[in-house]
Design a protein around this motif. Sequence first.
Motif, PDB file in Angstrom:
ATOM      1  N   TYR A 236      -6.446  -3.867   4.393  1.00 48.95           N
ATOM      2  CA  TYR A 236      -6.378  -2.464   4.813  1.00 48.95           C
ATOM      3  C   TYR A 236      -4.967  -2.090   5.261  1.00 48.95           C
ATOM      4  N   GLY A 237      -4.285  -2.990   5.944  1.00 51.53           N
ATOM      5  CA  GLY A 237      -2.904  -2.714   6.341  1.00 51.53           C
ATOM      6  C   GLY A 237      -2.014  -2.500   5.129  1.00 51.53           C
ATOM      7  N   LEU A 238      -2.127  -3.381   4.141  1.00 47.65           N
ATOM      8  CA  LEU A 238      -1.342  -3.231   2.911  1.00 47.65           C
ATOM      9  C   LEU A 238      -1.752  -1.977   2.135  1.00 47.65           C
ATOM     10  N   GLY A 239      -3.056  -1.720   2.092  1.00 46.18           N
ATOM     11  CA  GLY A 239      -3.547  -0.520   1.408  1.00 46.18           C
ATOM     12  C   GLY A 239      -3.065   0.757   2.079  1.00 46.18           C
ATOM     13  N   GLY A 240      -3.035   0.757   3.400  1.00 50.43           N
ATOM     14  CA  GLY A 240      -2.539   1.924   4.126  1.00 50.43           C
ATOM     15  C   GLY A 240      -1.070   2.187   3.848  1.00 50.43           C
ATOM     16  N   LEU A 241      -0.282   1.121   3.776  1.00 51.24           N
ATOM     17  CA  LEU A 241       1.137   1.285   3.432  1.00 51.24           C
ATOM     18  C   LEU A 241       1.297   1.776   1.996  1.00 51.24           C
ATOM     19  N   MET A 242       0.427   1.303   1.085  1.00 51.84           N
ATOM     20  CA  MET A 242       0.469   1.763  -0.304  1.00 51.84           C
ATOM     21  C   MET A 242       0.175   3.263  -0.384  1.00 51.84           C
ATOM     22  N   VAL A 243      -0.863   3.698   0.310  1.00 57.26           N
ATOM     23  CA  VAL A 243      -1.219   5.122   0.300  1.00 57.26           C
ATOM     24  C   VAL A 243      -0.104   5.944   0.922  1.00 57.26           C
ATOM     25  N   PHE A 244       0.482   5.457   2.010  1.00 56.52           N
ATOM     26  CA  PHE A 244       1.564   6.190   2.660  1.00 56.52           C
ATOM     27  C   PHE A 244       2.749   6.355   1.713  1.00 56.52           C
ATOM     28  N   GLN A 245       3.054   5.325   0.930  1.00 56.53           N
ATOM     29  CA  GLN A 245       4.169   5.403  -0.012  1.00 56.53           C
ATOM     30  C   GLN A 245       3.862   6.324  -1.196  1.00 56.53           C
ATOM     31  N   LEU A 246       2.606   6.338  -1.642  1.00 52.87           N
ATOM     32  CA  LEU A 246       2.224   7.136  -2.812  1.00 52.87           C
ATOM     33  C   LEU A 246       1.888   8.584  -2.473  1.00 52.87           C
ATOM     34  N   ARG A 247       1.728   8.896  -1.221  1.00 49.74           N
ATOM     35  CA  ARG A 247       1.226  10.225  -0.841  1.00 49.74           C
ATOM     36  C   ARG A 247       2.167  11.358  -1.211  1.00 49.74           C
ATOM     37  N   GLU A 248       3.447  11.077  -1.381  1.00 46.72           N
ATOM     38  CA  GLU A 248       4.394  12.119  -1.738  1.00 46.72           C
ATOM     39  C   GLU A 248       4.148  12.657  -3.151  1.00 46.72           C
ATOM     40  N   MET A 249       3.445  11.905  -3.962  1.00 49.96           N
ATOM     41  CA  MET A 249       3.167  12.328  -5.338  1.00 49.96           C
ATOM     42  C   MET A 249       1.937  13.225  -5.425  1.00 49.96           C
TER      43      MET A 249
END
Length: 182
Positions: free
Chosen positions: A87-100
């Motif tokens: 979940y920690g890694l997934g949250g960072l992934m979503v945070f990075q992709l959210r700008e798109m």
Amino acid sequence: MMRWIFFLILAYVALVAQTTVGGLLVIHTAWAGPVAPDVVAMVAVFVAMALRNGTDAGLACWILGLGLDLASGPGATTVVGPMALAYGLGGLMVFQLREMFFRDKILSQVVMTLLFAVATHAIWVTLQALVARAFTWSEYGQMLLQAVLLGAYTAALAPLLHALLLRHERILLIVPSRRSRS
């Protein structure tokens, strides 16, 4: 800045909903086993898309994952840590992709929830298989298929919870910035 007390209350409510109401929404399939929506994943995606700080998003998602690890209960075949890490890694992934994405659009919520749920549960299944070393390849494949189906089911229900959380975002998560009067 995040309102951690309100977030912890939200996390608790999501975990209770996952362990109680989530059991009522289980779909039993003969070829993949039981599939249920991941309410906590929906909250994690919402939080990761709403927060302004990547550290807060990763930490908040890690806390949600740790709650899932601890809520698995006695006698479960899981160890504490894999879901928190996923979940920690997934949250960072979503945070990075959210700008798109536009976070208030339904398609964005569905896609991000699908990516998050499939990725985190695939990581969890893989870590469980490595730790337990008792899985066969067919069991591992079936669990990965379950992760994909769980992600699709969770993504289909995500817009409902996201709409509810979006209405109360300022109360639950983000402290409004102070504007100086000059």
